[in-house]
Scaffold this motif. Structure first.
Motif, short mmCIF file in Angstrom:
data_model
loop_
_atom_site.label_atom_id
_atom_site.label_comp_id
_atom_site.label_asym_id
_atom_site.label_seq_id
_atom_site.Cartn_x
_atom_site.Cartn_y
_atom_site.Cartn_z
N LEU A 191 -19.71 -41.08 33.51
CA LEU A 191 -20.71 -41.29 34.57
C LEU A 191 -20.28 -40.60 35.86
CD1 LEU A 191 -23.28 -42.52 35.65
CD2 LEU A 191 -22.02 -44.65 36.08
N ASN A 237 -24.35 -33.50 39.23
CA ASN A 237 -25.77 -33.52 39.54
C ASN A 237 -26.09 -34.06 40.93
OD1 ASN A 237 -27.27 -32.86 36.78
ND2 ASN A 237 -25.52 -34.18 36.29
N TYR A 274 -20.95 -36.96 35.58
CA TYR A 274 -22.38 -36.66 35.68
C TYR A 274 -22.84 -36.72 37.13
CZ TYR A 274 -27.41 -36.88 34.98
OH TYR A 274 -28.76 -36.62 35.03
N THR A 302 -25.75 -37.09 42.07
CA THR A 302 -26.40 -38.39 41.98
C THR A 302 -25.39 -39.50 42.27
OG1 THR A 302 -26.00 -38.34 39.58
CG2 THR A 302 -28.17 -37.64 40.36
N PRO A 360 -23.12 -45.63 30.38
CA PRO A 360 -22.67 -44.35 29.82
C PRO A 360 -21.85 -44.56 28.53
CG PRO A 360 -21.25 -44.99 31.63
CD PRO A 360 -22.23 -46.12 31.44
N HIS A 403 -25.57 -42.78 40.54
CA HIS A 403 -25.86 -43.86 39.59
C HIS A 403 -24.72 -44.87 39.55
CE1 HIS A 403 -29.38 -41.79 38.12
NE2 HIS A 403 -28.68 -40.72 37.82
N MET A 436 -26.52 -47.67 35.16
CA MET A 436 -26.35 -46.70 34.09
C MET A 436 -25.33 -47.23 33.09
SD MET A 436 -27.75 -43.75 33.32
CE MET A 436 -28.18 -42.94 34.86
N LEU A 439 -28.53 -37.44 29.59
CA LEU A 439 -29.32 -38.50 30.21
C LEU A 439 -30.49 -38.88 29.31
CD1 LEU A 439 -29.77 -40.27 32.74
CD2 LEU A 439 -31.21 -38.43 33.64
N LEU A 478 -26.09 -41.16 28.49
CA LEU A 478 -26.20 -42.00 29.67
C LEU A 478 -27.56 -42.71 29.64
CD1 LEU A 478 -24.07 -39.74 30.36
CD2 LEU A 478 -24.59 -40.21 32.75
N PRO A 510 -30.21 -45.18 31.29
CA PRO A 510 -30.64 -45.91 32.49
C PRO A 510 -30.99 -47.36 32.14
CG PRO A 510 -31.78 -43.80 32.27
CD PRO A 510 -31.10 -44.06 30.97
#
Length: 307
Positions: A227, A234, A230, A236, A281, A238, A279, A184, A300, A302
């Motif tokens: 993505l 995590n 990830y 998340t 990636p 995104h 995002m 990230l 990745l 943002p």
């Protein structure tokens, strides 16, 4: 006759001799004062190793990996001679049980005797390692191996004792390309719908873990799978930046010869998606030489689309 002319002549001769003697003394003082004393405060020549002491060296898994162990000659540059490199197993004892002597079948000193001219400052010993053999041995024994090299010379004075040996520890590596900031990215790439141009240019840096000596071509793609992995790892959510909102500059997909780091360019396009956070990636998918570091192959980025 009272001899006055004779006395005057003798007085003149004596004065002339005295003056000549005085001039001779002055000349002697001047000559001695101009004596070349440039070497008086110069240190005598001594030899040492540049990488002395514990010396971990990256050894890459390519054809005939070679390490140059540099001999340094410091001082006034008035002495030349020969320097010999040999293995001194007693050096290993200074490190306890940390290292085991590397078998001599897994390395070769190309020339264990080198010559240094008076004007030489540095001359290398070239040491060739069998990277695959060392890696296999370490995998089998789980030991750390090293070669305790030491130099000696019969013609050039040695430096301090601790500067005469180098415990060379070969660290076996695969030659890789990778993102400089993998995972990230710490900062977002932002586009303002009000103030940004139609295309905003940004950069992502890639590196090699070795000294690159070719035009290294590679390919980077946007990876939805990276993505998704990830987000799963995590917890998340995104969102993937839609393809209409970015452009990768494929012409920048190269690390130029003699460069170990270079940037690829990507563009964010204004007015293509709704404001929000996304995002981008990126994943390195191929390279023209050697390999891709699997632990640092994705980045990745943002992305913020804002007013």
């Amino acid at each position: 006759m009272d001899g006055s002319p004779m006395k005057s002549r003798l007085t003149f001769i004596n004065n002339t001799n005295s003056l000549s003697l005085l001039l001779l003394c002055l000349l002697t003082l001047i000559v001695s004062g101009c004596e070349d004393r440039r070497m008086n405060n110069m240190a005598e020549d001594k030899v040492s190793l540049s990488d002395f002491g514990e010396n971990v060296q990256n050894v890459f898994k390519w054809e005939n990996p070679t390490y140059q162990l540099q001999v340094i000659k410091s001082g006034a540059g008035q002495t030349g001679g020969e320097v010999t490199l040999h293995v001194d197993e007693s050096v290993l004892a200074q490190y306890g049980d940390t290292y085991t002597l590397l078998p001599d079948r897994l390395y070769k000193v190309k020339a264990p005797l080198i010559s240094l001219a008076k004007s030489d400052y540095s001359v290398p010993f070239e040491i060739e390692f069998d990277a695959a053999g060392i890696e296999a041995l370490q995998a089998e024994t789980k030991l750390l191996y090293a070669v305790p090299f030491k130099i000696s010379s019969n013609t050039i004075k040695p430096a301090a004792e601790n500067q005469l040996y180098s415990l060379v520890v070969p660290k076996i590596l695969s030659p890789y390309i990778h993102f400089k900031t993998a995972g990230l990215a710490p900062d977002a790439s932002a586009v303002s719908t009000a103030n940004s141009p139609a295309e905003s240019r940004f950069y992502a840096f890639l590196q090699t873990n070795y000294h690159n000596k070719t035009d290294l071509q590679y390919k980077v793609e946007v990876s939805g799978a990276a993505l998704a992995a990830y987000n799963l790892a995590n917890g998340t959510t995104h969102k993937l930046l839609p393809a209409d909102a970015y452009k990768l500059d494929e012409g920048s997909f190269v690390v130029a010869n003699l460069n170990d780091e270079q940037a690829l360019s990507y563009y964010l396009l204004k007015g293509k998606v709704a404001n929000g956070e996304y995002m981008l990636p990126l994943e390195i998918t191929s390279v023209s030489k050697y390999g891709i570091d699997p632990a640092r192959s994705t980045m990745l980025i943002p992305v913020k689309i804002q007013d």
